[in-house]
Design a protein around this motif. Structure first.
Motif, PDB file in Angstrom:
ATOM      1  N   GLY A   1     104.302  52.632   6.374  1.00  0.00           N
ATOM      2  CA  GLY A   1     103.364  53.717   6.107  1.00  0.00           C
ATOM      3  C   GLY A   1     103.469  54.089   4.643  1.00  0.00           C
ATOM      4  N   PRO A   2     102.961  55.267   4.273  1.00  0.00           N
ATOM      5  CA  PRO A   2     102.958  55.665   2.862  1.00  0.00           C
ATOM      6  C   PRO A   2     104.344  55.628   2.207  1.00  0.00           C
TER       7      PRO A   2
ATOM      8  N   GLY B   1     107.939  56.950  12.532  1.00  0.00           N
ATOM      9  CA  GLY B   1     107.798  57.886  11.424  1.00  0.00           C
ATOM     10  C   GLY B   1     108.966  57.802  10.442  1.00  0.00           C
ATOM     11  N   GLU B   2     110.150  57.435  10.937  1.00  0.00           N
ATOM     12  CA  GLU B   2     111.335  57.379  10.062  1.00  0.00           C
ATOM     13  C   GLU B   2     111.084  56.463   8.867  1.00  0.00           C
ATOM     14  N   SER B   3     110.416  55.316   9.138  1.00  0.00           N
ATOM     15  CA  SER B   3     110.152  54.404   8.015  1.00  0.00           C
ATOM     16  C   SER B   3     108.737  54.563   7.466  1.00  0.00           C
ATOM     17  N   ALA B   4     107.795  55.043   8.301  1.00  0.00           N
ATOM     18  CA  ALA B   4     106.396  55.119   7.836  1.00  0.00           C
ATOM     19  C   ALA B   4     106.192  56.270   6.856  1.00  0.00           C
ATOM     20  N   MET B   5     106.729  57.430   7.200  1.00  0.00           N
ATOM     21  CA  MET B   5     106.474  58.579   6.321  1.00  0.00           C
ATOM     22  C   MET B   5     107.687  59.482   6.136  1.00  0.00           C
ATOM     23  N   GLY B   6     108.842  59.007   6.540  1.00  0.00           N
ATOM     24  CA  GLY B   6     110.047  59.818   6.418  1.00  0.00           C
ATOM     25  C   GLY B   6     110.588  59.820   4.996  1.00  0.00           C
TER      26      GLY B   6
END
Ligand SMILES: Nc1ncnc2c1ncn2[C@@H]1O[C@H](COP(=O)(O)OP(=O)(O)O)[C@@H](O)[C@H]1O
Ligand SMILES: C=C(OP(=O)(O)O)C(=O)O
Ligand SMILES: [K+]
Ligand SMILES: [Mg+2]
Length: 588
Positions: A118-119, A429-434
């Motif tokens: 993710g971002p 989410g931990e790697s996509a936008m964490g």
């Protein structure tokens, strides 16, 4: 067709196996090995052959240009130069190479790691940092971002593989027909306070977005909903009660306050149970999903994960669609188990798929939370029995989206998935936008390695009955060979299993046995190498090889020795799907 069990000495003449080698009586107990390898014949090889084909001259290897190449005998100590230009032709990534050199075979990680991109992780350097940190598969979630964005990520991962030798596979995850909220016109989130009245609407909202108004992607929403229904955002992170219906608008009161995230999932509950008719009416693969699937096929992704699978039918349909559209059709289809229907039809769905994902995020919104752990255990077990890779996903390290260290409970959850011997763990989410993607990956890595080691030390071999799954006699032979080879590898305490496999099937059969030692899987194509990267315990290499196992072994030994990845005296067991053989060897 003749079936014969051959046992041959280095000169290939048949001899009887001395009794002491059959009983494997331990003489000396070293760390993992139950006897000194010096008491072993230099090369002990027995083969089970499905056909009586005459064996070719074991010393001649077909090179890529078709010319026979004479290889040094296996007992010689070949220099890298002796295998000429082929020495450059083994492909393995730098991380695996360093891991093997520094830590030895035994301590390599067996559980595979999937990272949602993710971002926070879409840049080339960020992707490289994840690859260095052990990412085996990069997942792109078509719920978010546009195709241009995903295309750029795919290109960066491909470049990383080409330039740095990684085999990071790409998994495209479809949006699926879930009911979810829209976004907040660019705002990253919105806070819903206790007692506040929010409007959920199926109207298209323009730029003048009224306050506390949220779009819903399901046209039938306002008609279907009833006053008194409970509306759960993200499985209960925020909760509303329906108080009034005005045309396309539904007014709701917030009963459990919290943070609303763009495109968050919505479920509806009435009298304490999930109202399933809502997304049961929607097709599993939406029109938008089909366009995304076309995109995935065109981009050559390795896996397509299908959200909200209800039956095997949709998987079969997609598989024939892929087969008709991509000539070599090597895209694997992963069924996401995240609905009540998918649990009902679990066996047939998994049988039809090439793998499964325990998608605990939505699953936990569809069944009571306390049922998720037993569902997870069952899904992992069914996948193992049917020989399909399984990914445990969602909220493994959720707190690390914000904090640099996990909770103890999260570590225990990750440990449990590793202990269940799932093929892979996934970060969302931990790697996509964490804020700490690399740290989260490092936690998965270290917990995996530690729990795997503990498991081996304690010798807690699960007595899982692995049923016969072969659909032909030849398949059954492969299965028996792999089961026996894995058992032998454990009993003999070998350093590694080698498997020479063209389509990866033998490698997955070995992986299914979850042996104590790592499995070096040699395959001829980069796409099979990438796909094997999802499976437990497999270290995939790309290597061109022939049907002549002696040549293959010679070549592999010299290539790996030249790179310092194995050394003289290492004990290995080799199997292949061309010859259907088992060979026990000491690296010369
Ligand atoms: N491609 C993307 N672009 C923007 N944000 C993303 C992207 N992929 C993931 N995210 C963010 O990461 C979060 C967690 O990802 P994931 O678990 O895959 O999605 P979801 O929350 O929709 O189930 C998402 O809710 C979203 O905020
Ligand atoms: C992995 C999941 O699916 P997604 O992130 O696409 O909702 C899940 O629901 O746990
Ligand atoms: K998805
Ligand atoms: Mg989901």
């Amino acid at each position: 067709m003749s079936q014969s069990l051959h046992l041959f000495s280095p000169s290939s003449s048949s001899v009887a196996l001395p009794k002491q080698y059959l009983r494997f009586t331990p003489s000396v107990s070293t760390s993992n090995r139950r006897f000194p390898v010096t008491s072993f014949p230099r090369r002990c090889c027995f083969s089970v052959r499905a056909s009586a084909s005459a064996s070719s001259d074991p010393k001649v290897l077909e090179t890529e240009n078709g010319k026979p190449e004479i290889l040094p005998h296996v007992t010689a100590s070949p220099e890298p130069a002796a295998v000429s230009s082929d020495s450059a032709s083994i492909e393995v990534d730098a991380v695996t190479e360093v891991e093997l050199k520094e830590n030895g075979f035994r301590s390599t990680r067996r559980t595979k790691l999937v990272c949602t991109i993710g971002p926070a992780t879409c840049g080339f350097e960020q992707l490289e940092a994840l690859a260095v940190g052990g990412m085996n598969v990069a997942r792109i979630n078509m719920c978010h971002g546009d195709r241009e964005w995903h295309k750029a990520v795919i290109e960066r991962v491909r470049r990383l593989n080409e330039e740095k030798g990684y085999a990071v596979a790409i998994m495209m995850d479809t949006e699926g027909s879930e009911i979810h909220m829209g976004d907040f016109g660019g705002a990253p989130s919105a806070k819903a306070e206790d007692g506040e009245i929010w409007t959920f609407t199926v109207r298209a909202l323009g730029s003048s977005r009224p306050e506390r108004t949220i779009n819903v992607n399901y046209d039938g929403f306002a008609e279907d909903v009833t006053i008194g229904d409970e509306l759960l955002v993200d499985g209960g992170m925020v909760r509303f009660e329906v108080i009034e219906k005005i045309g396309p608008d539904v007014k709701c009161r917030c009963t459990d306050p919290g943070l609303l995230l763009p495109r968050a999932n919505l479920t509806f509950w009435r009298d304490g149970s999930l109202v399933r008719e809502r997304n049961a009416m929607l097709p599993t693969i939406s029109a938008k999903d089909w366009l995304d699937i076309d995109f995935g096929i065109a981009e050559g992704v390795d896996f397509i994960a299908i959200s909200f699978v209800k039956s095997a039918e949709v998987i079969n349909h997609l598989k024939s669609y892929i087969a008709a559209r991509s000539c070599d059709s090597d895209i694997s289809v992963i069924a996401k188990i995240e609905s009540i229907d998918s649990l009902k039809n679990l066996e047939e769905i998994i049988q039809a798929s090439d793998g499964a994902m325990v998608a605990r995020g939505d699953l936990g919104a569809q069944i009571p939370l306390e049922q998720v752990p037993s569902a997870q255990q069952r899904i992992v077990q069914v996948c193992r029995q049917l020989n399909k890779p399984v990914i445990v996903a969602s909220q493994l390290l959720e707190s690390m989206i914000e904090y640099p260290t996990p909770t103890r409970a999260e570590v225990a959850d990750v440990s449990e998935a590793v202990r269940q011997r799932a093929d892979a763990l996934m970060l969302s989410g931990e790697s996509a936008m964490g804020q700490f993607p690399e740290k989260a990956l490092a936690v998965l890595r270290s917990v995996s390695v530690r729990i795997e080691k503990w498991w081996r030390e304690e010798k807690r071999h699960e007595a899982m009955e692995l049923p016969d799954i072969g659909s032909s006699f030849s398949d059954s032979i492969s299965e028996e060979i792999c089961t026996s080879a894995a058992k032998m590898a454990n009993n003999l305490g070998v350093d590694a299993l080698f498997v020479y496999t063209k389509n990866g099937h033998m490698a997955s059969l070995l992986s299914r046995c979850r042996p104590d030692c790592p499995i070096f899987a040699f395959t001829t194509t980069t796409s099979v190498r990438r796909r094997l990267n999802l499976q437990w315990g497999l270290i995939p290499f790309r290597l061109s090889f022939s049907d002549d196992m002696e040549s293959n072994l010679n070549k592999t030994f010299s290539l790996l020795k030249a790179r310092g990845m194995i050394k003289s005296g290492d004990l290995i067991i080799a199997v292949s799907d061309m010859l259907q053989s088992i060979q026990v060897m000491i690296v010369p």
